[in-house]
Design a protein around this motif. Sequence first.
Motif, PDB file in Angstrom:
ATOM      1  N   ILE A 111       0.804  -1.236   0.068  1.00 56.77           N
ATOM      2  CA  ILE A 111      -0.061  -0.082  -0.023  1.00 56.77           C
ATOM      3  C   ILE A 111       0.840   1.345  -0.090  1.00 56.77           C
ATOM      4  O   ILE A 111       0.495   2.297  -0.610  1.00 56.77           O
ATOM      5  CB  ILE A 111      -0.833  -0.098   1.150  1.00 56.77           C
ATOM      6  CG1 ILE A 111      -1.901  -1.146   0.849  1.00 56.77           C
ATOM      7  CG2 ILE A 111      -1.568   1.372   1.458  1.00 56.77           C
ATOM      8  CD1 ILE A 111      -2.884  -1.510   2.115  1.00 56.77           C
ATOM      9  N   LEU A 112       2.173   0.936   0.596  1.00 63.06           N
ATOM     10  CA  LEU A 112       2.771   2.301   0.974  1.00 63.06           C
ATOM     11  C   LEU A 112       4.123   2.610  -0.117  1.00 63.06           C
ATOM     12  O   LEU A 112       4.672   3.580  -0.119  1.00 63.06           O
ATOM     13  CB  LEU A 112       3.385   2.334   2.315  1.00 63.06           C
ATOM     14  CG  LEU A 112       2.407   2.482   3.523  1.00 63.06           C
ATOM     15  CD1 LEU A 112       3.079   2.344   4.884  1.00 63.06           C
ATOM     16  CD2 LEU A 112       1.572   3.872   3.332  1.00 63.06           C
ATOM     17  N   GLU A 113       4.036   1.543  -1.142  1.00 62.03           N
ATOM     18  CA  GLU A 113       4.996   1.752  -2.226  1.00 62.03           C
ATOM     19  C   GLU A 113       4.932   2.955  -2.820  1.00 62.03           C
ATOM     20  O   GLU A 113       6.034   3.655  -3.158  1.00 62.03           O
ATOM     21  CB  GLU A 113       4.692   0.671  -3.077  1.00 62.03           C
ATOM     22  CG  GLU A 113       5.930  -0.012  -3.599  1.00 62.03           C
ATOM     23  CD  GLU A 113       5.470  -1.306  -4.501  1.00 62.03           C
ATOM     24  OE1 GLU A 113       5.206  -2.237  -3.996  1.00 62.03           O
ATOM     25  OE2 GLU A 113       5.737  -1.098  -5.775  1.00 62.03           O
ATOM     26  N   THR A 114       3.866   3.364  -3.380  1.00 63.30           N
ATOM     27  CA  THR A 114       3.758   5.101  -3.986  1.00 63.30           C
ATOM     28  C   THR A 114       4.225   5.771  -2.994  1.00 63.30           C
ATOM     29  O   THR A 114       5.069   6.860  -3.518  1.00 63.30           O
ATOM     30  CB  THR A 114       2.352   5.278  -4.365  1.00 63.30           C
ATOM     31  OG1 THR A 114       1.757   4.092  -4.560  1.00 63.30           O
ATOM     32  CG2 THR A 114       2.398   6.196  -5.445  1.00 63.30           C
ATOM     33  N   MET A 115       3.753   6.108  -1.742  1.00 62.59           N
ATOM     34  CA  MET A 115       4.316   7.122  -0.867  1.00 62.59           C
ATOM     35  C   MET A 115       5.938   7.126  -0.547  1.00 62.59           C
ATOM     36  O   MET A 115       6.573   8.131  -0.656  1.00 62.59           O
ATOM     37  CB  MET A 115       3.557   6.895   0.554  1.00 62.59           C
ATOM     38  CG  MET A 115       3.975   7.929   1.454  1.00 62.59           C
ATOM     39  SD  MET A 115       3.181   7.439   3.166  1.00 62.59           S
ATOM     40  CE  MET A 115       3.791   8.841   4.010  1.00 62.59           C
ATOM     41  N   GLY A 144       8.051   5.923  -2.669  1.00 63.88           N
ATOM     42  CA  GLY A 144       8.640   6.433  -3.846  1.00 63.88           C
ATOM     43  C   GLY A 144       8.708   7.726  -3.843  1.00 63.88           C
ATOM     44  O   GLY A 144       9.671   8.554  -4.415  1.00 63.88           O
ATOM     45  N   GLU A 145       7.490   8.392  -3.669  1.00 64.93           N
ATOM     46  CA  GLU A 145       7.208  10.034  -3.464  1.00 64.93           C
ATOM     47  C   GLU A 145       8.510  10.705  -2.585  1.00 64.93           C
ATOM     48  O   GLU A 145       9.010  11.588  -3.054  1.00 64.93           O
ATOM     49  CB  GLU A 145       6.141  10.433  -3.160  1.00 64.93           C
ATOM     50  CG  GLU A 145       5.029  10.287  -4.273  1.00 64.93           C
ATOM     51  CD  GLU A 145       3.485  10.431  -3.569  1.00 64.93           C
ATOM     52  OE1 GLU A 145       2.585  10.015  -4.327  1.00 64.93           O
ATOM     53  OE2 GLU A 145       3.299  10.549  -2.547  1.00 64.93           O
ATOM     54  N   HIS A 146       8.756   9.726  -1.482  1.00 62.95           N
ATOM     55  CA  HIS A 146       9.687  10.400  -0.697  1.00 62.95           C
ATOM     56  C   HIS A 146      11.183   9.780  -1.071  1.00 62.95           C
ATOM     57  O   HIS A 146      12.023  10.304   0.002  1.00 62.95           O
ATOM     58  CB  HIS A 146       9.240  10.133   0.838  1.00 62.95           C
ATOM     59  CG  HIS A 146       8.188  10.839   1.358  1.00 62.95           C
ATOM     60  ND1 HIS A 146       6.763  10.530   0.948  1.00 62.95           N
ATOM     61  CD2 HIS A 146       8.007  11.886   2.310  1.00 62.95           C
ATOM     62  CE1 HIS A 146       5.980  11.409   1.874  1.00 62.95           C
ATOM     63  NE2 HIS A 146       6.849  12.313   2.371  1.00 62.95           N
ATOM     64  N   ASN A 147      11.011   9.057  -1.900  1.00 64.36           N
ATOM     65  CA  ASN A 147      12.637   8.381  -2.081  1.00 64.36           C
ATOM     66  C   ASN A 147      12.970   7.732  -1.062  1.00 64.36           C
ATOM     67  O   ASN A 147      14.310   8.033  -0.290  1.00 64.36           O
ATOM     68  CB  ASN A 147      13.352   9.699  -2.586  1.00 64.36           C
ATOM     69  CG  ASN A 147      14.772   9.111  -3.237  1.00 64.36           C
ATOM     70  OD1 ASN A 147      14.723   7.901  -3.477  1.00 64.36           O
ATOM     71  ND2 ASN A 147      15.911   9.921  -3.146  1.00 64.36           N
ATOM     72  N   VAL A 148      12.326   6.929  -0.311  1.00 66.54           N
ATOM     73  CA  VAL A 148      12.684   6.103   0.942  1.00 66.54           C
ATOM     74  C   VAL A 148      12.499   4.509   0.227  1.00 66.54           C
ATOM     75  O   VAL A 148      11.494   4.424  -0.216  1.00 66.54           O
ATOM     76  CB  VAL A 148      11.686   6.161   2.066  1.00 66.54           C
ATOM     77  CG1 VAL A 148      11.928   5.045   3.221  1.00 66.54           C
ATOM     78  CG2 VAL A 148      11.879   7.914   2.445  1.00 66.54           C
ATOM     79  N   ARG A 149      13.444   4.016   0.663  1.00 65.22           N
ATOM     80  CA  ARG A 149      13.596   2.461   0.397  1.00 65.22           C
ATOM     81  C   ARG A 149      12.882   1.750   1.387  1.00 65.22           C
ATOM     82  O   ARG A 149      13.212   1.822   2.493  1.00 65.22           O
ATOM     83  CB  ARG A 149      15.244   1.997   0.145  1.00 65.22           C
ATOM     84  CG  ARG A 149      15.307   0.842  -0.838  1.00 65.22           C
ATOM     85  CD  ARG A 149      16.837   0.763  -1.133  1.00 65.22           C
ATOM     86  NE  ARG A 149      17.643   0.685   0.401  1.00 65.22           N
ATOM     87  CZ  ARG A 149      18.296   1.287   0.851  1.00 65.22           C
ATOM     88  NH1 ARG A 149      18.418   2.606   0.316  1.00 65.22           N
ATOM     89  NH2 ARG A 149      18.959   1.030   1.906  1.00 65.22           N
ATOM     90  N   MET A 150      12.195   0.523   0.892  1.00 66.84           N
ATOM     91  CA  MET A 150      11.644  -0.141   2.016  1.00 66.84           C
ATOM     92  C   MET A 150      12.110  -1.619   1.912  1.00 66.84           C
ATOM     93  O   MET A 150      12.247  -2.212   0.581  1.00 66.84           O
ATOM     94  CB  MET A 150       9.949  -0.388   1.476  1.00 66.84           C
ATOM     95  CG  MET A 150       9.167   1.012   2.029  1.00 66.84           C
ATOM     96  SD  MET A 150       7.574   0.638   2.226  1.00 66.84           S
ATOM     97  CE  MET A 150       7.087   0.338   0.417  1.00 66.84           C
ATOM     98  N   GLU A 151      12.512  -1.929   3.143  1.00 62.61           N
ATOM     99  CA  GLU A 151      13.152  -3.495   3.233  1.00 62.61           C
ATOM    100  C   GLU A 151      12.537  -4.164   4.314  1.00 62.61           C
ATOM    101  O   GLU A 151      11.777  -3.514   5.068  1.00 62.61           O
ATOM    102  CB  GLU A 151      14.599  -3.237   3.623  1.00 62.61           C
ATOM    103  CG  GLU A 151      15.619  -2.622   2.589  1.00 62.61           C
ATOM    104  CD  GLU A 151      16.845  -2.071   3.111  1.00 62.61           C
ATOM    105  OE1 GLU A 151      16.974  -2.285   4.431  1.00 62.61           O
ATOM    106  OE2 GLU A 151      17.651  -1.402   2.643  1.00 62.61           O
TER     107      GLU A 151
END
Length: 480
Positions: A336-340, A342-349
């Motif tokens: 769900i938060l993938e887009t957000m 991307g917008e903040h240029n934050v990587r999710m692991e």
Amino acid sequence: MKFFRSIRWRLQLWYGVLLLLILAGFGLSAWRLQTTNQMGKVDQELEQRMGIVSDMIRARNGPPPNHPPAGGPPGANRPPPSDWKLPERKAGLFENIPGRTYYYIVWHRNGEEIVRSTFAPPDVPQPERLHGPPEFRTRGTLRECYHDTPSGECLLVGRDIGEEQAGAAHFAWLLAGVGIAVLVLGLAGGGWVAARALRPISDISEAAERISAGDLSQRVRTADTDSELGQLARVLNDTFARLQGAFARQSQFTADASHELRTPISVVLTQTQSTLVRERPASEYKECLEACQRAAQRMRAILENLLMLARLDSAKAPEETGVCDLSLIAKETMEILETMAGEHNVRMESSLSPAYCRGNAGQLAQAVQNLASNAIHYNHPGGSIHITVENEPGTAVLSVSDTGPGISSTDLPHIFERFYRVDKARSGAQGHSGLGLAIARAIVEHHGGTITVGSEPGKGSTFQIRLPEAPAPIKTGDPA
Ligand code: ADP
């Protein structure tokens, strides 16, 4: 009656009745003991004199009736009454001594009076015939002992016991006087003790009255802290303090909520008012409507959050529960938060192992989403967040770490409070109302879990949710 409803007066009454009974019992026993002793002495003296008179009769009568003298019935040779005399040295026992004059009377078996001492009262009735040991009787102020001799005479020795009776009455009055004095003293002392013991209760009720009148800062005085009432006062003070805190939080919450809603409402009002001042091109109307829509969406978001908190506050246990896999919830949240991100240029692991707990999947997903969206939002561009789900013995653990700016130690204890924001101006403008963590905590605690945070300024933050572990559901098709 108010008098009988008061605990103090009821205690006093019971105490008074008890004291009265004890004193009456004690007084009666003392009086009885004294009079019995006195009467015992009198009876002893009467028996002594009875013996002397018996001796006189025996001496005059001759041999006892089972050895009758030849030539007539026993006593036939009895001397005339004038000859019935006590020996000289015994006669003094029946002299007239005021208050203790002894007398005797002897009746023949046919009821005829044979002899009487000089000071015997004139109207002494002959007692009933008796074939046993001497008996005693009291007539008015006279105490008498009587007995039938083997030869058939009835023998009575008596004495005026007026003095003893007066003494007994005096003793009774003395006991009554002392008893009344002790009762009055006892009641006064008991009243004082009861008043002292119950004073904390009136302190408590006075404090409660002041509190119910609206002054929540009032407390019960707890000087006597060791007694039961002192402990009660302490418990009540704690309760009052908690109530005061709850009321303060409640009014703060209402003020914060109104404040949060005021901003979007002001946006709507200003936008519409300024747009409606004059005719405008369609594009300006569109802009105005879009601004109003954003404000309405913000209001809706705030109201939904408030509603959620209210539901969590009032419900005792989560509704629609089932076994949830936290790793699945974390995976869906990341999607769900993938887009957000991307917008903040934050990587999710992530490192996700299955960890099961019982609860409402929707609510738990909301809590995880609040943590993860914060981790993205309060992060540096190019930073990362890491979501971990693992099992500890009996506990399912989900952690969200970020590489953001961290939280200062002054803000850290407050970030779970409702409407608390570290940077009020900025986050408010960005649509953050300070309810995200409060909701996350309410959800987790509602599920019997805990939520904690560890953070150091400049080193990022880690939020951790710990929930009681539930057994993994049996999948259909699993080998039994
Ligand atoms: P908001 O809706 O304003 O984000 P939250 O209740 O979610 O409200 O958070 C409260 C405050 O805690 C935020 O204003 C923010 O300053 C701080 N905060 C929450 N999460 C983080 C985080 N991961 N890193 C740094 N600060 C955070």
